[in-house]
Motif scaffolding. Sequence first.
Motif, PDB file in Angstrom:
ATOM      1  N   MET A   1     -89.879   6.269  -2.326  1.00 48.52           N
ATOM      2  CA  MET A   1     -88.585   5.603  -2.319  1.00 48.52           C
ATOM      3  C   MET A   1     -87.548   6.517  -1.679  1.00 48.52           C
ATOM      4  O   MET A   1     -87.485   7.706  -1.976  1.00 48.52           O
ATOM      5  N   ILE A   2     -86.740   5.937  -0.787  1.00 44.00           N
ATOM      6  CA  ILE A   2     -85.682   6.718  -0.128  1.00 44.00           C
ATOM      7  C   ILE A   2     -84.421   6.647  -0.971  1.00 44.00           C
ATOM      8  O   ILE A   2     -83.925   5.567  -1.294  1.00 44.00           O
ATOM      9  N   VAL A   3     -83.917   7.818  -1.331  1.00 46.34           N
ATOM     10  CA  VAL A   3     -82.696   7.885  -2.130  1.00 46.34           C
ATOM     11  C   VAL A   3     -81.505   7.995  -1.182  1.00 46.34           C
ATOM     12  O   VAL A   3     -81.471   8.885  -0.321  1.00 46.34           O
ATOM     13  N   PRO A   4     -80.535   7.096  -1.286  1.00 48.24           N
ATOM     14  CA  PRO A   4     -79.361   7.162  -0.398  1.00 48.24           C
ATOM     15  C   PRO A   4     -78.631   8.485  -0.562  1.00 48.24           C
ATOM     16  O   PRO A   4     -78.531   9.024  -1.669  1.00 48.24           O
ATOM     17  N   GLU A   5     -78.148   9.013   0.553  1.00 54.74           N
ATOM     18  CA  GLU A   5     -77.380  10.252   0.496  1.00 54.74           C
ATOM     19  C   GLU A   5     -76.082  10.036  -0.249  1.00 54.74           C
ATOM     20  O   GLU A   5     -75.415   9.030  -0.082  1.00 54.74           O
ATOM     21  N   GLN A   6     -75.726  11.001  -1.079  1.00 57.26           N
ATOM     22  CA  GLN A   6     -74.439  10.957  -1.770  1.00 57.26           C
ATOM     23  C   GLN A   6     -73.336  11.355  -0.789  1.00 57.26           C
ATOM     24  O   GLN A   6     -73.544  12.208   0.086  1.00 57.26           O
ATOM     25  N   ASP A   7     -72.204  10.706  -0.915  1.00 56.91           N
ATOM     26  CA  ASP A   7     -71.053  11.066  -0.079  1.00 56.91           C
ATOM     27  C   ASP A   7     -70.549  12.433  -0.517  1.00 56.91           C
ATOM     28  O   ASP A   7     -70.066  12.609  -1.637  1.00 56.91           O
ATOM     29  N   SER A   8     -70.693  13.426   0.383  1.00 63.72           N
ATOM     30  CA  SER A   8     -70.297  14.790   0.031  1.00 63.72           C
ATOM     31  C   SER A   8     -68.803  15.022   0.176  1.00 63.72           C
ATOM     32  O   SER A   8     -68.289  16.056  -0.238  1.00 63.72           O
ATOM     33  N   GLU A   9     -68.108  14.082   0.796  1.00 65.42           N
ATOM     34  CA  GLU A   9     -66.669  14.234   0.965  1.00 65.42           C
ATOM     35  C   GLU A   9     -65.957  14.010  -0.365  1.00 65.42           C
ATOM     36  O   GLU A   9     -66.371  13.178  -1.167  1.00 65.42           O
ATOM     37  N   PRO A  10     -64.856  14.758  -0.612  1.00 65.47           N
ATOM     38  CA  PRO A  10     -64.104  14.556  -1.855  1.00 65.47           C
ATOM     39  C   PRO A  10     -63.526  13.144  -1.930  1.00 65.47           C
ATOM     40  O   PRO A  10     -63.117  12.575  -0.916  1.00 65.47           O
ATOM     41  N   GLN A  11     -63.532  12.600  -3.129  1.00 66.79           N
ATOM     42  CA  GLN A  11     -63.049  11.236  -3.343  1.00 66.79           C
ATOM     43  C   GLN A  11     -61.723  11.267  -4.106  1.00 66.79           C
ATOM     44  O   GLN A  11     -61.519  12.096  -4.989  1.00 66.79           O
ATOM     45  N   LEU A  12     -60.836  10.354  -3.722  1.00 68.75           N
ATOM     46  CA  LEU A  12     -59.513  10.273  -4.335  1.00 68.75           C
ATOM     47  C   LEU A  12     -59.499   9.136  -5.355  1.00 68.75           C
ATOM     48  O   LEU A  12     -59.670   7.971  -4.994  1.00 68.75           O
ATOM     49  N   SER A  13     -59.302   9.481  -6.612  1.00 65.29           N
ATOM     50  CA  SER A  13     -59.235   8.464  -7.661  1.00 65.29           C
ATOM     51  C   SER A  13     -57.854   7.830  -7.691  1.00 65.29           C
ATOM     52  O   SER A  13     -56.872   8.410  -7.201  1.00 65.29           O
ATOM     53  N   LEU A  14     -57.772   6.659  -8.281  1.00 65.42           N
ATOM     54  CA  LEU A  14     -56.482   5.986  -8.391  1.00 65.42           C
ATOM     55  C   LEU A  14     -55.519   6.770  -9.271  1.00 65.42           C
ATOM     56  O   LEU A  14     -54.307   6.772  -9.031  1.00 65.42           O
ATOM     57  N   ALA A  15     -56.045   7.449 -10.281  1.00 60.69           N
ATOM     58  CA  ALA A  15     -55.183   8.254 -11.159  1.00 60.69           C
ATOM     59  C   ALA A  15     -54.556   9.414 -10.383  1.00 60.69           C
ATOM     60  O   ALA A  15     -53.359   9.702 -10.519  1.00 60.69           O
ATOM     61  N   THR A  16     -55.368  10.065  -9.545  1.00 65.86           N
ATOM     62  CA  THR A  16     -54.841  11.176  -8.747  1.00 65.86           C
ATOM     63  C   THR A  16     -53.899  10.661  -7.660  1.00 65.86           C
ATOM     64  O   THR A  16     -52.889  11.293  -7.350  1.00 65.86           O
ATOM     65  N   LEU A  17     -54.229   9.489  -7.088  1.00 66.40           N
ATOM     66  CA  LEU A  17     -53.319   8.877  -6.121  1.00 66.40           C
ATOM     67  C   LEU A  17     -51.958   8.628  -6.752  1.00 66.40           C
ATOM     68  O   LEU A  17     -50.912   8.909  -6.142  1.00 66.40           O
ATOM     69  N   ASP A  18     -51.942   8.122  -7.960  1.00 64.09           N
ATOM     70  CA  ASP A  18     -50.673   7.845  -8.638  1.00 64.09           C
ATOM     71  C   ASP A  18     -49.890   9.140  -8.853  1.00 64.09           C
ATOM     72  O   ASP A  18     -48.669   9.174  -8.674  1.00 64.09           O
ATOM     73  N   ALA A  19     -50.592  10.204  -9.214  1.00 67.33           N
ATOM     74  CA  ALA A  19     -49.919  11.488  -9.414  1.00 67.33           C
ATOM     75  C   ALA A  19     -49.382  12.037  -8.087  1.00 67.33           C
ATOM     76  O   ALA A  19     -48.279  12.601  -8.038  1.00 67.33           O
ATOM     77  N   LEU A  20     -50.137  11.869  -6.997  1.00 64.24           N
ATOM     78  CA  LEU A  20     -49.656  12.278  -5.681  1.00 64.24           C
ATOM     79  C   LEU A  20     -48.459  11.440  -5.252  1.00 64.24           C
ATOM     80  O   LEU A  20     -47.539  11.926  -4.591  1.00 64.24           O
ATOM     81  N   HIS A  21     -48.482  10.165  -5.646  1.00 65.13           N
ATOM     82  CA  HIS A  21     -47.339   9.289  -5.378  1.00 65.13           C
ATOM     83  C   HIS A  21     -46.071   9.837  -6.026  1.00 65.13           C
ATOM     84  O   HIS A  21     -44.995   9.828  -5.412  1.00 65.13           O
ATOM     85  N   GLN A  22     -46.187  10.319  -7.263  1.00 61.81           N
ATOM     86  CA  GLN A  22     -45.020  10.890  -7.950  1.00 61.81           C
ATOM     87  C   GLN A  22     -44.448  12.059  -7.152  1.00 61.81           C
ATOM     88  O   GLN A  22     -43.233  12.204  -7.012  1.00 61.81           O
ATOM     89  N   VAL A  23     -45.354  12.895  -6.609  1.00 64.83           N
ATOM     90  CA  VAL A  23     -44.908  14.055  -5.836  1.00 64.83           C
ATOM     91  C   VAL A  23     -44.264  13.603  -4.528  1.00 64.83           C
ATOM     92  O   VAL A  23     -43.174  14.062  -4.167  1.00 64.83           O
ATOM     93  N   SER A  24     -44.926  12.700  -3.799  1.00 64.44           N
ATOM     94  CA  SER A  24     -44.403  12.267  -2.500  1.00 64.44           C
ATOM     95  C   SER A  24     -43.094  11.504  -2.650  1.00 64.44           C
ATOM     96  O   SER A  24     -42.218  11.579  -1.792  1.00 64.44           O
ATOM     97  N   TYR A  25     -42.962  10.773  -3.759  1.00 66.70           N
ATOM     98  CA  TYR A  25     -41.730  10.009  -3.990  1.00 66.70           C
ATOM     99  C   TYR A  25     -40.557  10.950  -4.254  1.00 66.70           C
ATOM    100  O   TYR A  25     -39.473  10.782  -3.697  1.00 66.70           O
ATOM    101  N   ARG A  26     -40.783  11.945  -5.099  1.00 66.97           N
ATOM    102  CA  ARG A  26     -39.710  12.914  -5.378  1.00 66.97           C
ATOM    103  C   ARG A  26     -39.358  13.715  -4.134  1.00 66.97           C
ATOM    104  O   ARG A  26     -38.195  14.021  -3.881  1.00 66.97           O
ATOM    105  N   GLU A  27     -40.377  14.067  -3.362  1.00 68.04           N
ATOM    106  CA  GLU A  27     -40.168  14.935  -2.207  1.00 68.04           C
ATOM    107  C   GLU A  27     -39.514  14.205  -1.041  1.00 68.04           C
ATOM    108  O   GLU A  27     -38.636  14.761  -0.366  1.00 68.04           O
ATOM    109  N   ALA A  28     -39.958  12.974  -0.773  1.00 70.20           N
ATOM    110  CA  ALA A  28     -39.516  12.319   0.458  1.00 70.20           C
ATOM    111  C   ALA A  28     -39.313  10.824   0.338  1.00 70.20           C
ATOM    112  O   ALA A  28     -39.086  10.152   1.338  1.00 70.20           O
ATOM    113  N   GLY A  29     -39.376  10.281  -0.881  1.00 71.62           N
ATOM    114  CA  GLY A  29     -39.179   8.850  -1.050  1.00 71.62           C
ATOM    115  C   GLY A  29     -40.357   8.003  -0.632  1.00 71.62           C
ATOM    116  O   GLY A  29     -40.232   6.776  -0.537  1.00 71.62           O
TER     117      GLY A  29
END
Length: 303
Positions: free
Chosen positions: A1-29
């Motif tokens: 059986m061939i096992v699909p390769e895992q995506d090795s790139e970092p993934q952005l969760s919605l929780a972290t996106l929301d936290a980044l939104h707080q930073v970007s909003y304060r910094e630059a709207g």
Amino acid sequence: MIVPEQDSEPQLSLATLDALHQVSYREAGLILLPEKVRMVQSRLRYRLKETGIDTFESYLALVRTDAGARERRMMISALTTNVSHFFREPHHFDILADEVLPKVKARLKAGGRFRIWSAGCSNGQEAFSIVMHLLDKDPSLLDADFRILATDIDPKVIAFARSATYPDRMTDNVPETLRKRFMQPTQLKGQPAHKMADACRNLVRFKELNLMNTWPMRQTFDAVFCRNVVIYFDAPTQDALWPRFHNVLAPDGRLFLGHSERVSAPETVGFSVTGPTTYTKTRSQPINSLNLKAIQGETHGTS
């Protein structure tokens, strides 16, 4: 059986996106909505590689700190879209030449000044379009006290604008007559390009500026171009900007916005609609406590 390769790139969760939104909003709207998670993830992966950080959670921890101030600037640069071209929305340049310029000519002849602000100038095409259009209408401006301030939050596009050198593909919208008069053929990375003539470059001063911060300008402008910038802001952030723009405009000064942007209730901040996405300062606005905070850059809520 061939096992699909895992995506090795970092993934952005919605929780972290929301936290980044707080930073970007304060910094630059900037607003980072959940539906933009893939776009944000794609644009910030390069910043993770540049900083040697493995996860978006660790990157968030960096940009939240005082030590991450420079990286916050780079993050905002990565998240903002710098799309512009010469002579975009040309009706604004016609209004500037046909309605604003005639009113300042007497002042210029008496030794007065003529000032324009290109806010959110991107790669500088807007500012140089203004210069070429006005000089074409009135060459005597070269000998007058005429200057343009061009600002942007992104240090990379400011550096590009200061070079005033554009690949030929970026000059397609420049009329041939103006290209011959105000641009010089050159090379950029081995490809054909055009550089703005010194006479034009000397009329424009490029500066890095975050519209959410204090504005250092002490004198007023006859016109402000802030086009296709506030579409990235929410309504409260936009509403905090209108009285600030009103405050830096001279009497009867013009505010030009992008085709999909509008001043909400313009009469309440002393503007009247006098053309397509064109607003004229019609009266002095009493500075009540709310407007004073907006003018000082203190009115900027967090979501």
